[in-house]
Design an enzyme around this catalytic site. Sequence first.
Site, PDB file in Angstrom:
ATOM      1  N   SER A 176       0.812  -1.211   0.000  1.00  0.00           N
ATOM      2  CA  SER A 176       0.000   0.000   0.000  1.00  0.00           C
ATOM      3  C   SER A 176       0.851   1.268   0.000  1.00  0.00           C
ATOM      4  O   SER A 176       1.567   1.541  -0.946  1.00  0.00           O
ATOM      5  CB  SER A 176      -0.955  -0.035   1.202  1.00  0.00           C
ATOM      6  OG  SER A 176      -1.875   1.012   1.175  1.00  0.00           O
ATOM      7  N   ASP A 221      -2.564   6.260  -3.516  1.00  0.00           N
ATOM      8  CA  ASP A 221      -1.422   5.623  -2.855  1.00  0.00           C
ATOM      9  C   ASP A 221      -0.909   4.479  -3.715  1.00  0.00           C
ATOM     10  O   ASP A 221      -1.371   4.273  -4.839  1.00  0.00           O
ATOM     11  CB  ASP A 221      -1.786   5.158  -1.439  1.00  0.00           C
ATOM     12  CG  ASP A 221      -2.786   4.020  -1.433  1.00  0.00           C
ATOM     13  OD1 ASP A 221      -3.538   3.888  -2.414  1.00  0.00           O
ATOM     14  OD2 ASP A 221      -2.821   3.253  -0.452  1.00  0.00           O
ATOM     15  N   ASP A 249      -1.185   1.258  -3.915  1.00  0.00           N
ATOM     16  CA  ASP A 249      -2.080   0.252  -4.499  1.00  0.00           C
ATOM     17  C   ASP A 249      -3.418   0.847  -4.892  1.00  0.00           C
ATOM     18  O   ASP A 249      -4.343   0.116  -5.260  1.00  0.00           O
ATOM     19  CB  ASP A 249      -2.256  -0.946  -3.562  1.00  0.00           C
ATOM     20  CG  ASP A 249      -3.046  -0.613  -2.312  1.00  0.00           C
ATOM     21  OD1 ASP A 249      -3.059   0.570  -1.912  1.00  0.00           O
ATOM     22  OD2 ASP A 249      -3.649  -1.531  -1.722  1.00  0.00           O
ATOM     23  N   ASP A 268      -5.999   2.182  -3.443  1.00  0.00           N
ATOM     24  CA  ASP A 268      -7.279   1.965  -2.778  1.00  0.00           C
ATOM     25  C   ASP A 268      -7.664   3.145  -1.894  1.00  0.00           C
ATOM     26  O   ASP A 268      -8.698   3.111  -1.230  1.00  0.00           O
ATOM     27  CB  ASP A 268      -7.281   0.662  -1.971  1.00  0.00           C
ATOM     28  CG  ASP A 268      -6.280   0.656  -0.822  1.00  0.00           C
ATOM     29  OD1 ASP A 268      -5.473   1.599  -0.726  1.00  0.00           O
ATOM     30  OD2 ASP A 268      -6.315  -0.303  -0.024  1.00  0.00           O
TER      31      ASP A 268
END
Length: 450
Positions: A102, A244, A246, A248
């Site tokens: 992440s 960010d 990833d 999400d």
Amino acid sequence: MAERLFGTDGLRGAVNAAPMTVDVALRLGLAAGVRFRRGPHRHKVVVGKDTRLSGYMFESALTAGLCAAGMHVIMTGPLPTPAISFLTRSMRADLGVVISASHNPFSDNGIKFFDADGYKLPDQTENEIAEMVLNPDMAWPYPDSRMVGRASKIEDAGGRYIVYTKSCFPTQLTLAGLRIVVDCANGASYKVAPLALEELGAEVFRLGAEPNGTNINDHCGSLYPEVVAAKVREVRADVGLALDGDADRLIVVDEHGNILDGDQLMALCAQAMMARGELPGNMLAATVMSNMALEIFMREHGGVLLRTQVGDRYVVEAMRREGAMLGGEPSGHLIFRGYSTTGDGLLAALQILRIMREKEKPLSELAGLLTPFPQKLVNVRVEKRLPFEERPAIGEAVARVEKELAGRGRVLLRYSGTEALCRIMVEGEDEDRVGLYATDLAEVVARELR
């Protein structure tokens, strides 16, 4: 044992240090394959990753374990976490796997799972997998050699996700005429996010869209929204979007360069959804970390704020249980349950842009719905993760601060799900007093949990 493997958002840690090693990843693949292999039919697993250098080795190790357990693996390459959730559902797969840490630096990595419906696994299922992984005497029930899985790549995964996200934007609207800065954090969305916005008609200025394996989240993306803000002012853009690693989570910047966090975005979206009759019970789900100003905003608008423990998967669980259709975290995880089963930065951005288009007003006029209470967050490194109630001095210190706040503020203590940290949050109307309270509590916690 399970607690030492999975945190609040899957497995995460420094690469080539326990537990983020290839041997653990191999065992995770085996354990997940065993847990989700049911009956004689062939089973499918969708495996995606972000742009970290270590993604290659974890992808190979997981794939080996899953295939050995009898699962067919479909690899997507770098794609946002929510894209893997979507593809797991749309391809009727039994499991989805994301290799990502992440917002962490490239030197970390992580592994998280989605079930066949695209939801993150509950604690109980993660514990079952962890028990197999951590059992040194585990006798793996390998299938017959004719039943081992095969691995393949899906070449159009990014295109499928773009089509899906665009379908969540009203067909009668376009982004034509909007100038948008998007910072992809040199992460998983570096291709799909700019393309989706361009296909809807926007003029897009790319930042953080040149990953090299080691520059993910490196002074870019949602952790550094001031980078987007500066670019918005430079090119006179209408809005800035910061994702960010990833993709999400989302942080948004208005046309003046003002930064809007997840709480402010939730207020904007909740108001719009209430006006459209799309928020059952006028209910918004958020974690204990959301600012008290959001709670007051919902109450004053005839709504209710449902609080959960920290972690977007706990927000989603509460939304499913209570029937809520909007939820999120101040960090920028926003969940629109009518469209997705997890936080999705690109999808959330499109919902913000939808409001701008429907109202035909600049974001600065739409988003000033709440003034956050001053909040101080202090991280204290601890040696012991004891229940707070076992250390009376901590309880007494918290009680003193809460008495001083007199109902116009909050104190929250919690352990990090991924690090040896105690997170102390104090919130109140007076910024100076909030800072003093947080410092005092940090000293007590450090002393009591050495």
